[in-house]
Design an enzyme around this catalytic site. Structure first.
Site, mmCIF file in Angstrom:
data_model
loop_
_atom_site.group_PDB
_atom_site.id
_atom_site.type_symbol
_atom_site.label_atom_id
_atom_site.label_comp_id
_atom_site.label_asym_id
_atom_site.label_seq_id
_atom_site.Cartn_x
_atom_site.Cartn_y
_atom_site.Cartn_z
ATOM 1 N N ALA A 146 0.828 -1.213 0.000
ATOM 2 C CA ALA A 146 0.000 0.000 0.000
ATOM 3 C C ALA A 146 0.861 1.262 0.000
ATOM 4 O O ALA A 146 2.089 1.201 0.086
ATOM 5 C CB ALA A 146 -0.923 -0.019 1.207
ATOM 6 N N HIS A 147 0.186 2.394 -0.052
ATOM 7 C CA HIS A 147 0.893 3.678 -0.153
ATOM 8 C C HIS A 147 1.770 3.939 1.075
ATOM 9 O O HIS A 147 1.410 3.622 2.186
ATOM 10 C CB HIS A 147 -0.048 4.864 -0.395
ATOM 11 C CG HIS A 147 -1.229 4.982 0.496
ATOM 12 N ND1 HIS A 147 -2.158 5.983 0.353
ATOM 13 C CD2 HIS A 147 -1.652 4.236 1.535
ATOM 14 C CE1 HIS A 147 -3.085 5.846 1.256
ATOM 15 N NE2 HIS A 147 -2.810 4.804 1.990
ATOM 16 N N ASN A 148 2.925 4.525 0.796
ATOM 17 C CA ASN A 148 3.857 4.957 1.835
ATOM 18 C C ASN A 148 4.483 3.826 2.634
ATOM 19 O O ASN A 148 5.104 4.065 3.672
ATOM 20 C CB ASN A 148 3.188 5.950 2.794
ATOM 21 C CG ASN A 148 2.914 7.279 2.117
ATOM 22 O OD1 ASN A 148 1.839 7.503 1.571
ATOM 23 N ND2 ASN A 148 3.892 8.156 2.108
#
Lengths: 351, 351, 351
Positions: free
Chosen positions: C241-243
């Site tokens: 997922a993001h980050n």
């Protein structure tokens, strides 16, 4: 993406008060722990206070009562720094989708209807009878089979696969690799146990404002339709089986799987890797914790967790008991020892 | 998909008796709860009786002894309504695959052999040495690397990726986004703990009548082959690792994962999100419940469930005990209290 | 892939001593249980001894002290047969990637920079501002959006999707269907509970020597970057997922999911279907067993397992207690019966 934005202009957008030079320029946004020279950040909840002393941001959004202990920072004081940050992010930094025009390498069947202002990338295939609504953008190498209807202002990224007769509303976003309308998983064993395919003649309906993550798959119905209702957001690598219905404004994290014919309510939250068995109903406002397995209907709003999923308080108590099993076992042993002692004690006086 | 079918003709196909006008036309099939004007439905098991009073279908398949209490419906009486419905569905409504001919935008290497009556869509790439059997249909933007052999009458949807040397039998169906023959996940750490790739030089073999769901991935073997045997059906987003062997007529629901070198028997059922560890064997006729994790071989036929997977009756008893932990804990507490009382009682007489 | 290799030459490569005709030719490698005429195999650990009497290999790598009881085999005696086999495999059988040149059907924006000796397959799309380093090979129908930078000697298979601004190091391998840089799953509910999209303006960084499996998805950051560090190997159908940040030399098996903003350390092993919740930290040298769910940070090196994940020894003890619940329940019952007897016994003398 960098911009050149006056701090005073940003402050005006969010009704903030600047402490320091509002004439300075910021070029980007970042998290407090990562922000550098020229960047604007914000001071979120208590967990982020620790980053304040060392942040290298040029400007920072803070609450109105914040003690401005560092003089090297430019402050913008607002009611809600997180919300103000989001307003700035959305206003100035919403990524521009530059795809323009209809590429000559795209194939569009003569019977397909392409609305005004549609953008179609390279090697896209749009088969007969399709309808693409105005302003929709379809990236390279996406393939859309017969009689699929797509609404206005949709954004369909590259390598997406839409099977026949799919129906998409307006402002739908499909990330790369999404598959819509693949056959449902329906087979029936013959007298020799050999599986025969059950024709899957239904369709998929995706309503307005739905967003679907990369490589997620949504199967067409056996009969009737699989439906994802308005405003629902689905993450990557999710599986939605045939004849599933998902209500409005529900969110599903990555790798969730929903088996055939189950109905999910409105405003639900399904966390990552949740599995929902087939032919059950999840009510409105149900929250299901990560990796939970749901073997039967959960009609009541609430938070559920576990394998099998239980109401959260029950699941937590159960987990507590499981953690205590070592102690319970030794307490049972101790009781057994004491019973033996008591039995001996009782035998003696009688002897 | 709509048709115009005489009810009397449909009844003849399934050996049914019509009550009402056999001269009426039905145009489609649907589930009893969704069916409308012009549609044929069927009355399934007890769970569906509740939909009978309100169904808007024009005609309905029912059992021969059914009490035909509604006079607005046309009945077709048969021995097994569900089976008859499936016969009608398959006979009249099996979707037609309209892809025809070899599109000039497809690239076919001069050394590739393309059988008679093959259909190849737009932007398909077929590299050197490939063989495509007669009647096979390959949809747009699918890419088939060197020396892959595909049998007769296969159906390969759009955006599928086949790596080198894959072997497919006849009547294989690959849904959009399937990846066959990607490298197995094989690495060996060097003296610094840096992973070095182990060349994956084996292949994938898919036998006749296998169907593979959207975005499923099947890795090539390290050595030898990964094999999916005749008639096995695999749902979406499934992972089959290198050197796995899956027997005939097995079904796997979505998001199942099978780790390297494991062998799955014939006529097995792996429900959604099941995980099978590497280097184990699952016997024939094994059923594994959803989300179960299988850490060791299950050679015996039977139904298994849980994390780790146990025989179903053991798993259910275990789950019952877990639900009772609250009670067990309070019973232990009660016993401890009683022991204290008894000890006091016993101390007293001795005092 | 077949070759013609002199056994004496192979033995020289691995410092082995040949018993039998070193002038014979082997044409391939295989596992001991599958090897046939003309193939070289190796005798691995104790589990493989059972295959020795029946192996049909022509030649076999064995330990130096091995009793050569079969006279029909050619032996190559070495210190470590498994390691020697891997050296031979890598030296002679590393598959050749034959893609050559830049296909005229590929679209390369005039502003893109293509290094020397790059190979680009059919229907590949490379948008404006991209950089492709020397020796990199990009297979057919892959789509690379604006300003993506790819290093040297990368191998990108077919139907891969790279979104804007992604950054890849050198020798990165992306298997078919991989999606890099899709939007992170970020939404915020408005006052009506309708989700508004949070612009995802960060990027993805993939460092040198990372390999990413088929249909795996790695989301771009909301702000800043999602990063996969040097040497990490990721299997098929994994969700990042993001980050998220993943350290060097970590391996993740298929269908692992890592939620937003979590940090995974170096030299970790995440087995299949593991789920990591968002905003937590996994330390260096952490091993997490298959299907485990990790709800909070695991800063300490060690092996963890379970749902929720616990240190392995705790998890195993807990599992042992769960298996014993039947016994504990009957012991509690027995204790209750005994207490009743004791209570009666104590009542009697007093009577």
């Amino acid at each position: 993406m960098t911009k050149n934005l006056l701090i005073s202009e940003i402050a005006r957008l969010v009704g903030g008060i600047v402490s320091g030079s509002g004439e300075k320029i910021i070029t980007g946004l970042n998290k407090i722990e990562d922000a550098g020279e020229g960047e604007l950040t914000f001071l979120g909840g208590a967990a982020y206070q620790k980053y304040f002393p060392a942040t290298k941001a040029t400007a920072i959004l803070v609450k109105r009562d914040f003690e401005k202990s560092r003089s090297d920072l430019i402050y913008i004081e607002v009611d809600d720094p997180g919300k103000a940050f989001l307003v700035i992010l959305t206003h100035y930094f919403t990524p521009e989708i530059t795809l323009q025009g209809i590429d000559p390498s795209a194939y569009i069947h003569p019977t397909a209807f392409i609305g005004p202002n549609v953008s179609i990338g390279k090697n896209v295939v749009i088969e007969e009878g399709c309808v693409i609504g105005k302003g929709t953008k379809i990236f390279h190498n996406t393939v859309i089979l017969r009689n699929t209807v797509i609404g206005d202002d949709c954004l369909i990224f590259q390598n997406v696969s839409l099977r026949e007769d799919s129906v998409l509303g307006n402002r739908v976003i499909l990330h790369p690799g999404v598959v819509i309308g693949s056959d449902g998983f329906g087979f029936t064993p013959d007298q020799n146990g050999v599986y025969q395919k059950i024709p899957q003649i239904g369709i998929v309906i995706i309503e307005d404002d739905v967003e679907i993550g990369a490589n997620t798959t949504i199967d067409r119905a056996a009969l009737g339709h699989t439906i994802i209702k308005r405003g629902t957001k689905i993450d990557n690598l999710v599986q939605i089986a045939h004849n599933v219905s998902v209500g409005e404004d529900t969110v599903m994290s990555a790798q969730v799987g929903i088996a055939g014919s189950s109905k999910i309510g409105r405003h639900c939250v399904l966390a990552g890797q949740v599995g929902i068995t087939g032919h059950i109903e999840i009510g409105d406002n149900v929250i299901i914790g990560a990796q939970s397995g749901v073997p039967k209907s959960l009609p009541e709003a609430g938070t559920y967790f576990g394998y099998p999923a239980k109401p959260l308080n029950v699941a937590l108590r159960t987990e507590g008991h499981i953690r205590n099993l070592e102690k319970y076992a030794s307490r049972i042993k101790k009781l057994e020892d004491k019973i033996v002692q008591l039995e001996k004690l009782l035998e003696k006086p009688q002897a």
